[in-house]
Design a protein around this motif. Structure first.
Motif, PDB file in Angstrom:
ATOM      1  N   ASP A   4       0.811  -1.217   0.000  1.00 35.02           N
ATOM      2  CA  ASP A   4       0.000   0.000   0.000  1.00 35.02           C
ATOM      3  C   ASP A   4       0.843   1.265   0.000  1.00 35.02           C
ATOM      4  OD1 ASP A   4      -2.745  -1.004   0.026  1.00 35.02           O
ATOM      5  OD2 ASP A   4      -2.154  -1.901   1.929  1.00 35.02           O
ATOM      6  N   ASN A   5       2.106   1.159  -0.387  1.00 37.24           N
ATOM      7  CA  ASN A   5       3.052   2.282  -0.454  1.00 37.24           C
ATOM      8  C   ASN A   5       3.385   2.889   0.906  1.00 37.24           C
ATOM      9  OD1 ASN A   5       3.525   2.180  -3.237  1.00 37.24           O
ATOM     10  ND2 ASN A   5       1.669   3.333  -3.644  1.00 37.24           N
ATOM     11  N   ASN A   6       3.272   2.116   1.976  1.00 32.67           N
ATOM     12  CA  ASN A   6       3.756   2.562   3.277  1.00 32.67           C
ATOM     13  C   ASN A   6       5.262   2.337   3.308  1.00 32.67           C
ATOM     14  OD1 ASN A   6       1.182   3.244   4.549  1.00 32.67           O
ATOM     15  ND2 ASN A   6       0.792   1.051   4.381  1.00 32.67           N
TER      16      ASN A   6
END
Length: 151
Positions: free
Chosen positions: A123-125
């Motif tokens: 999730d692009n964390n």
């Protein structure tokens, strides 16, 4: 084999618009006491550290600038996993690369004296695997940080 030898994290760093305004909130309202105030403000929360850093600097450190960081995609925080050695950081990134995880910044010598690299979860964390020679880790992996500094 899993990428991380232990299930934990060491630091959460928020990318903020104004370090001064955030410090006023966390220190003046929540009562946090900093132990580091140069470039990035850090607070000892017991078994983890909590940091405040200018958002653009955080994005740059993660390796997400310009076209690689479109609006709404860039994370506004990073989670760090502190290791016991530079070799452990390299081993983590070898496993991440084998698993085809997106690496935004490969392991490198950091200007502050440590060794780190960044990667993204699905999730692009942003996650950082980092060796900090100035913070030793307890047997359970918690960073040993100074209590408080003035400033």
């Amino acid at each position: 084999m899993s990428a991380f030898p232990e299930q934990r994290f060491s630091i959460i760093t928020l990318g903020v618009t104004s370090v001064e305004a955030s410090r006023a909130f966390y220190e003046g309202i929540l009562g946090f006491k900093p132990f580091m105030t140069d470039k990035i403000v850090m607070y000892n929360l017991g078994s983890i550290a909590f940091g405040l850093w200018e958002r653009g600097k955080l994005h740059e450190d993660i390796g997400l600038m310009g076209n690689t960081c479109p609006p709404g995609i860039c994370p506004n925080f990073a989670i760090a996993y502190n290791t016991r050695s530079e070799a452990e950081v390299d081993a983590i990134f070898e496993r991440l690369k084998a698993a085809e995880v997106e690496i935004t910044k490969p392991p490198h010598k950091a200007d502050w004296g440590g060794y780190s690299g960044y990667f993204l979860d699905p999730d692009n964390n942003a996650w950082e695997a980092v060796y900090n020679p100035f913070w030793k880790l307890t047997e359970k992996g918690a960073p040993q940080m100074p209590e408080v500094v003035s400033g």
